[in-house]
Design a protein around this motif. Sequence first.
Motif, PDB file in Angstrom:
ATOM      1  N   UNK A 117       0.834  -1.203   0.000  1.00  0.00           N
ATOM      2  CA  UNK A 117       0.000   0.000   0.000  1.00  0.00           C
ATOM      3  C   UNK A 117       0.868   1.252   0.000  1.00  0.00           C
ATOM      4  N   UNK A 118       1.917   1.256   0.821  1.00  0.00           N
ATOM      5  CA  UNK A 118       2.822   2.409   0.858  1.00  0.00           C
ATOM      6  C   UNK A 118       3.458   2.642  -0.508  1.00  0.00           C
ATOM      7  N   UNK A 119       3.866   1.558  -1.172  1.00  0.00           N
ATOM      8  CA  UNK A 119       4.495   1.681  -2.495  1.00  0.00           C
ATOM      9  C   UNK A 119       3.510   2.255  -3.512  1.00  0.00           C
ATOM     10  N   UNK A 120       2.259   1.791  -3.462  1.00  0.00           N
ATOM     11  CA  UNK A 120       1.246   2.302  -4.388  1.00  0.00           C
ATOM     12  C   UNK A 120       1.014   3.798  -4.169  1.00  0.00           C
ATOM     13  N   UNK A 121       0.939   4.209  -2.916  1.00  0.00           N
ATOM     14  CA  UNK A 121       0.742   5.632  -2.620  1.00  0.00           C
ATOM     15  C   UNK A 121       1.907   6.462  -3.148  1.00  0.00           C
ATOM     16  N   UNK A 122       3.132   5.963  -2.955  1.00  0.00           N
ATOM     17  CA  UNK A 122       4.316   6.684  -3.432  1.00  0.00           C
ATOM     18  C   UNK A 122       4.331   6.815  -4.954  1.00  0.00           C
ATOM     19  N   UNK A 123       3.961   5.739  -5.650  1.00  0.00           N
ATOM     20  CA  UNK A 123       3.966   5.754  -7.123  1.00  0.00           C
ATOM     21  C   UNK A 123       2.854   6.623  -7.701  1.00  0.00           C
ATOM     22  N   UNK A 124       1.854   6.984  -6.867  1.00  0.00           N
ATOM     23  CA  UNK A 124       0.690   7.718  -7.363  1.00  0.00           C
ATOM     24  C   UNK A 124       0.711   9.195  -6.990  1.00  0.00           C
ATOM     25  N   UNK A 125       1.812   9.658  -6.391  1.00  0.00           N
ATOM     26  CA  UNK A 125       1.896  11.065  -5.984  1.00  0.00           C
ATOM     27  C   UNK A 125       1.782  11.997  -7.189  1.00  0.00           C
ATOM     28  N   UNK A 126       1.284  13.261  -6.997  1.00  0.00           N
ATOM     29  CA  UNK A 126       0.835  13.862  -5.734  1.00  0.00           C
ATOM     30  C   UNK A 126      -0.616  13.484  -5.434  1.00  0.00           C
ATOM     31  N   UNK A 127      -0.931  13.363  -4.131  1.00  0.00           N
ATOM     32  CA  UNK A 127      -2.272  12.978  -3.711  1.00  0.00           C
ATOM     33  C   UNK A 127      -2.859  14.040  -2.782  1.00  0.00           C
ATOM     34  N   UNK A 128      -4.112  14.402  -3.030  1.00  0.00           N
ATOM     35  CA  UNK A 128      -4.809  15.334  -2.153  1.00  0.00           C
ATOM     36  C   UNK A 128      -5.479  14.570  -1.015  1.00  0.00           C
ATOM     37  N   UNK A 129      -5.578  15.206   0.140  1.00  0.00           N
ATOM     38  CA  UNK A 129      -6.260  14.596   1.279  1.00  0.00           C
ATOM     39  C   UNK A 129      -7.752  14.935   1.239  1.00  0.00           C
ATOM     40  N   UNK A 130      -8.373  14.642   0.083  1.00  0.00           N
ATOM     41  CA  UNK A 130      -9.808  14.864  -0.127  1.00  0.00           C
ATOM     42  C   UNK A 130     -10.365  13.686  -0.898  1.00  0.00           C
ATOM     43  N   UNK A 131     -11.661  13.712  -1.214  1.00  0.00           N
ATOM     44  CA  UNK A 131     -12.234  12.617  -1.994  1.00  0.00           C
ATOM     45  C   UNK A 131     -11.847  12.695  -3.460  1.00  0.00           C
ATOM     46  N   UNK A 132     -10.977  13.642  -3.836  1.00  0.00           N
ATOM     47  CA  UNK A 132     -10.389  13.628  -5.176  1.00  0.00           C
ATOM     48  C   UNK A 132      -9.402  12.474  -5.306  1.00  0.00           C
ATOM     49  N   UNK A 133      -8.960  11.956  -4.166  1.00  0.00           N
ATOM     50  CA  UNK A 133      -8.142  10.739  -4.140  1.00  0.00           C
ATOM     51  C   UNK A 133      -9.031   9.581  -3.702  1.00  0.00           C
ATOM     52  N   UNK A 134      -8.999   8.502  -4.472  1.00  0.00           N
ATOM     53  CA  UNK A 134      -9.866   7.349  -4.201  1.00  0.00           C
ATOM     54  C   UNK A 134      -8.983   6.097  -4.096  1.00  0.00           C
ATOM     55  N   UNK A 135      -9.201   5.309  -3.059  1.00  0.00           N
ATOM     56  CA  UNK A 135      -8.495   4.035  -2.888  1.00  0.00           C
ATOM     57  C   UNK A 135      -9.517   2.903  -2.898  1.00  0.00           C
ATOM     58  N   UNK A 136      -9.357   1.976  -3.856  1.00  0.00           N
ATOM     59  CA  UNK A 136     -10.263   0.829  -3.982  1.00  0.00           C
ATOM     60  C   UNK A 136      -9.482  -0.427  -3.589  1.00  0.00           C
TER      61      UNK A 136
END
Length: 899
Positions: free
Chosen positions: A706-725
Amino acid sequence: ISPWDLLICLSSRKNDGTGCFQIEDLHHLELFQKVNLLPEIQHFLCRKEGLCQITKAFSGLQLPIVTPECSIQPGMSWASAASNVSQDSKSTDKIHGSRPSNHVSGSLDHKDILKAQDLSVIIKAYVLVTSLTPLRAFIHSTTTVWHPPKKKHFSVKLQRFFEIFFRSSSPQQAFNNMKEAISKLLLMTEVFSESSASGPNSFNQCSQCFQMLTFDIGFGTSIYPAVLKVHENFDFQDEDESNIQDQTLKELLFEDTFNFLLSNESSTASFIEALQKIYGSTVNKDGIYHREDEQCLSLEEINSMITFIKELKSLGQFELLFPSAAPQIKTLLRDLYHMVDPMRQLGSVLTVHWLLSSLLEQFQFMTKEAQMNPSEWGSKKNSRNSSQTIMKWLQPRNSSQENASPKQNVPSDFRKNHDALHYSSKTKERQCSYDKDTLSHIRQIFTSPQLDLNPQFNPKIKEYYAEVPFDMVTVKIGAEPSNCQCQVHLDEKKGPSIANHPLGLGLNKVIVLVTDDSQPSPQVVGSYKITIYREDRPSLPLFDDYMMCGFVQDCGSRIRPEESCGLQPLSREYLSAISQTMFKTCEAGDTKGQWIVPCLSCSDNRTCDWREITWQPHGCQYAVLAKPELQRCVAGRRILFIGDSTNRGMMYYLIERVNKTLQEWQKTHDVKCYHNINEGKTFISYSYYPQFWMSSNQRPTFEKALEQLLQRSLPLENTDQTVLVVGGVQWLNSNHLQIIQKVLSRENLSNILVIIKSLGMGFHLPVDGIHSLSQAEIQNLWNENLVILDTAKNFGYEVVDTFVITMGRYKEFLQGKCGCHFHEVVKSNPSEESPHITMTLSRHYTLGKYFGSQSKPSQLQDYATNSQSPYHVRGPINQVYSEILLSRLCASKRELVST
């Protein structure tokens, strides 16, 4: 000394810990020889380095043991546990649930812990493990108790200790908590040793080895224990501090252990009777089993089960610890194996676990019967032909068993029958040739049920085709080589010569390879291909005189036995009620519902128009977004998927719906990023988890993935504009949800939209190479699924309940061994007509005559006809839950628009 049955060697405290014998001594033991040495337990539970390995491997779970300081410390430190154990019940739960966020780095000696003022009492629990895989463990009824820091100690019955010490709280619960903690540690040891058994440091397993263990267990003011240390033998007080009572206890323990291990109790008749009850088998006068589903058991497994029955009849002062009837322990067993073995390669171990658990249930039932009618149970009539009937269950599983010498220390009639059951080309006459022209040929193909191959089989013809009806979900296929020096293998070079294959809807391919084994390294010299087409459900065309039928579960696999199964007629009142809610949008992705289909008769599923089946939630409707609305919803968003191939299928469905084409596709088993979605306005990334093909000690944890996926997907907003399935078939559990919450909090992403895809049907077929779930295990998935849904919603996550959608249509899986895929990505063919399975969520046909001129809900465009799309995601069941995913993805956007 030869021959011998039992070898027990106890190391003195004064020999610097040098063992009596080495692991190498176990290599040539006979089947029935017993030795008090289980190297895996000694290494993983009684040594610091082993405990560190287990702690690291199960970092997502909290071990109920005080762990030493490791280089990477995911567990509890010695010092922090000593303080935690004195806290109230709520804080002590942390020891068992999730690991503490702050560790006190400590290297306290065990004796220092024993003097810790915070521990109210310490006891020694004496445990006898008679098998590690599958686990069989027993706990002695006597314990030694002392109050640190005092050295004064005394012996007492375990049950009496808990009644006195916990008289103001819950004695039985505290006792159960201790047994559960010990079982959990032993199970983790079994699972970890099994998952690493193929590694270079694997232990040579001894089927009859046992281990006498002592668990030092501390209690504070709560009813939750902390295991302080595990000794690799029965551990007593130092000799200079011992007294007459200690010597008496020592003699008592060993005497009880010897009586238990060397019991003369007869168990064969009881075993046969229990096995017959488990499988509903009957024995004819000739002693032959007649049953549809052959269960193949090895000699070691048979012996393990007979020994288990003997142990149950000889408990004496021991109490059964595992197998356990406790639901949480059964669930833990399954979760642990799924964690380290997502592809079910260790499925045979779980099968034997299930057999032992079933034997226990039957033994307890028969014991109650015997108490009511003692003259019947275990009588001579049940033992008639017992050795012969056992032999009917002994079948070789693979070549290593085929070639193994059966000259173990077993009765001669046992050995004779066992030898007769071994199939081997060396012992069974077969027609073959030494002509080099036949090297690449097979002589014949066997199938069960019989397939009508087209063309008829000829060794020189290499490709065949067959069609099978919808209800045939598996087929057993085997072949025999023409040449005497060749072997056949299915699907891969080292595959079996005969195997059960799952048959997904549509096309299925089976490859038969011929290898020349006359060389040191066998070479593939020929191959045959069998293509099997499995038909869809028999379906009648459109008709006027129909009735509406609904179902949640199929009668062929009743997940909820207390509820109805199969097609049920729907009343006019129900249809009228759902017509009133056609425009009310569902507010959650796990709204209860059912499948609805038009039929001439609900009592005959062959009279239904299965092309028009639809999922109908109760009291609401999932909105189906048109392409422009969906594109606006996902514009500017970054959508991250993590999970297995079922999660990946939903991702590709989303991409095709948004782009109206699927330009690229691959069975991604790594991290993959897509920047070309929605004309570049939407970013999608995907990480495959769990990576089952890697060894367990190299496989990334869920947290790391999960950490690797988040890093590869940067930049990420701390809002519902970012979605994790997140989700998959059956690996997900509530522990993963806690990890998600922890990681997102650490990365300052607590406000993103998280959508949890729940469990799905799969692994329900008896297929070679993977574990098949029993009906009881399948039924238990319902409860596990509810826990996942409830936990997710408590964390504020959205959910998509895929289990209730797939469980009633479990036969409609597509290609894949697991029987869990309800989607497939296919190449588009512009010349083809639109798929005959209507890609629609509307019920304008099925409900039309009840709703009259009422306007119909929006219909999905059949994007399969887009000639510009090189690929297409096919599968109506995947489409239903993928559309629910889209509705949850865009729910907040629709609310903003409506306000």
